[in-house]
Design an enzyme around this catalytic site. Structure first.
Site, short mmCIF file in Angstrom:
data_model
loop_
_atom_site.label_atom_id
_atom_site.label_comp_id
_atom_site.label_asym_id
_atom_site.label_seq_id
_atom_site.Cartn_x
_atom_site.Cartn_y
_atom_site.Cartn_z
N HIS A 186 -19.52 -26.19 -18.07
CA HIS A 186 -18.67 -26.66 -19.18
C HIS A 186 -17.68 -25.55 -19.56
CE1 HIS A 186 -22.08 -29.56 -20.43
NE2 HIS A 186 -21.07 -30.30 -20.02
N HIS B 282 -20.06 -33.28 -14.50
CA HIS B 282 -19.67 -32.71 -15.80
C HIS B 282 -18.77 -31.50 -15.54
CE1 HIS B 282 -22.40 -34.67 -18.86
NE2 HIS B 282 -22.75 -35.26 -17.73
N SER C 94 -19.80 -36.12 -28.15
CA SER C 94 -20.94 -35.21 -28.24
C SER C 94 -21.55 -35.37 -29.63
CB SER C 94 -20.47 -33.76 -28.04
OG SER C 94 -19.66 -33.37 -29.14
N ASP D 254 -22.54 -38.19 -25.31
CA ASP D 254 -22.55 -37.12 -24.31
C ASP D 254 -23.68 -36.14 -24.62
OD1 ASP D 254 -21.54 -35.63 -22.16
OD2 ASP D 254 -20.14 -34.51 -23.43
P1 13P Z 1 -15.33 -29.56 -19.73
O1 13P Z 1 -15.24 -29.21 -21.17
O2 13P Z 1 -15.55 -28.39 -18.87
O3 13P Z 1 -14.17 -30.39 -19.28
O4 13P Z 1 -16.65 -30.45 -19.55
C1 13P Z 1 -16.73 -31.70 -20.16
C2 13P Z 1 -18.09 -32.30 -20.02
O5 13P Z 1 -18.76 -32.11 -19.03
C3 13P Z 1 -18.58 -33.17 -21.09
O6 13P Z 1 -19.93 -33.45 -20.95
#
Ligand code: 13P
Length: 287
Positions: free
Chosen positions: A177, A207, A49, A84
């Site tokens: 997320h 995701h 990210s 990401d």
């Molecule tokens: P989580 O943190 O819910 O596992 O999601 C990860 C994600 O989608 C990264 O883009």
């Protein structure tokens, strides 16, 4: 060697399994994911990210660290380093640093603007052999400052974005997320099915992989999901293992404070989580 993610995901879609995108935070994370992928012979995508990119010092540092680990640890399975939820600007920063895969997340723009920006990123990435993920609808919850409303993707909009030549597509289908709330309605398989009907062979991305029940994961894969992102679950396992170590007073015994000892239980816990995910996603032995 770092590879683009396109080919591994096309293979996954054709073979009815999904490749895990595991988000990384530091050297321990990266090493744990690479070693596990090699042990179980699975392709893997390392997700970065923008926040994690900044935390680790920058995209050049991450490319250097990952390439170095691949070489020094003798990693031979396909590894893609992937931005990401990237902004337009960071897509270019990552490509300049040597990422072979990027996500341009224009889902918060009006749709016409998402289309125009995605079109530009795809053209420039294609010229460099870099894979592109785009997003339609939005992923609920929050990840590293990226907040989404959880809006379900419109299948026609997914088709319009797919037609721009993106290599894989993230579509909001009720996924979130972070941890799922107790009153979560579950994934919208109706939406996913409609998207797959219109986008054909395009690998779809799920995701918010943390906490989705196995049956839902399997059904999503059967409806065209070929990449599943996991972030929070590794953070939770790392934190729980580190907590047990400290609560047991092990950091106070002998040289238990040595970071190589202190971080070891968390490292082992990440490995176990990644292995479990790869088994569930069906990518074991597919390298
Ligand atoms: P989580 O943190 O819910 O596992 O999601 C990860 C994600 O989608 C990264 O883009």
């Amino acid at each position: 060697m770092l590879v683009a993610a396109k080919e591994m995901l096309q293979k996954a879609k054709a073979g009815h399994y999904a490749v895990a995108q595991i988000n990384i935070n530091n050297l321990e994370w990266t090493k744990a994911v690479l070693l596990t992928s090699q042990e179980v012979e699975s392709p893997v995508i390392l997700g970065v990210s923008e926040g994690a990119g900044k935390y680790m010092g920058g995209y050049n540092a991450i490319v250097g660290m990952t390439n170095g680990l691949i070489k020094d640890l003798g990693i031979t399975v396909p590894v893609a380093l992937h931005l990401d939820h990237g902004s337009f600007e960071h897509c270019y920063k990552c490509m300049d640093a040597g990422f072979m895969s990027i996500m341009f997340d224009g889902s918060h723009y009006p749709f016409a603007e998402n289309v125009e920006k995605t079109r530009k990123v795809v053209a420039d990435a294609m010229a460099r052999g870099v894979s592109v993920e785009a997003e339609v609808g939005s992923i609920g919850g929050e990840e590293d400052g990226v907040v989404g409303t959880g809006e379900l993707a419109d299948p026609q909009e997914c088709k319009a974005i797919a037609d721009l030549g993106v290599d894989f597509l993230a579509a909001g289908i009720g996924n979130i997320h972070g941890k799922y709330p107790d009153n979560w309605a579950g994934l919208s398989f109706e939406t996913l099915d409609a998207i797959q009907q219109l986008t054909g062979d395009l690998p779809l991305v799920l995701h918010g992989g943390t906490g989705i029940p196995i049956e839902m994961i399997q059904r999503a894969i059967s409806l065209g999901v070929a990449k599943i992102n996991v972030n929070t679950e590794c953070q939770l396992s790392f934190a729980a293992a580190t907590r047990s170590y400290i609560e047991a007073g092990k950091d106070l015994e002998g040289k238990g404070f040595d970071p190589r000892k202190l971080l070891a239980p968390g490292f082992t816990a990440i490995k176990a989580t990644v292995k479990e995910k790869m088994e569930i996603f069906g990518s074991v032995g597919k390298a």
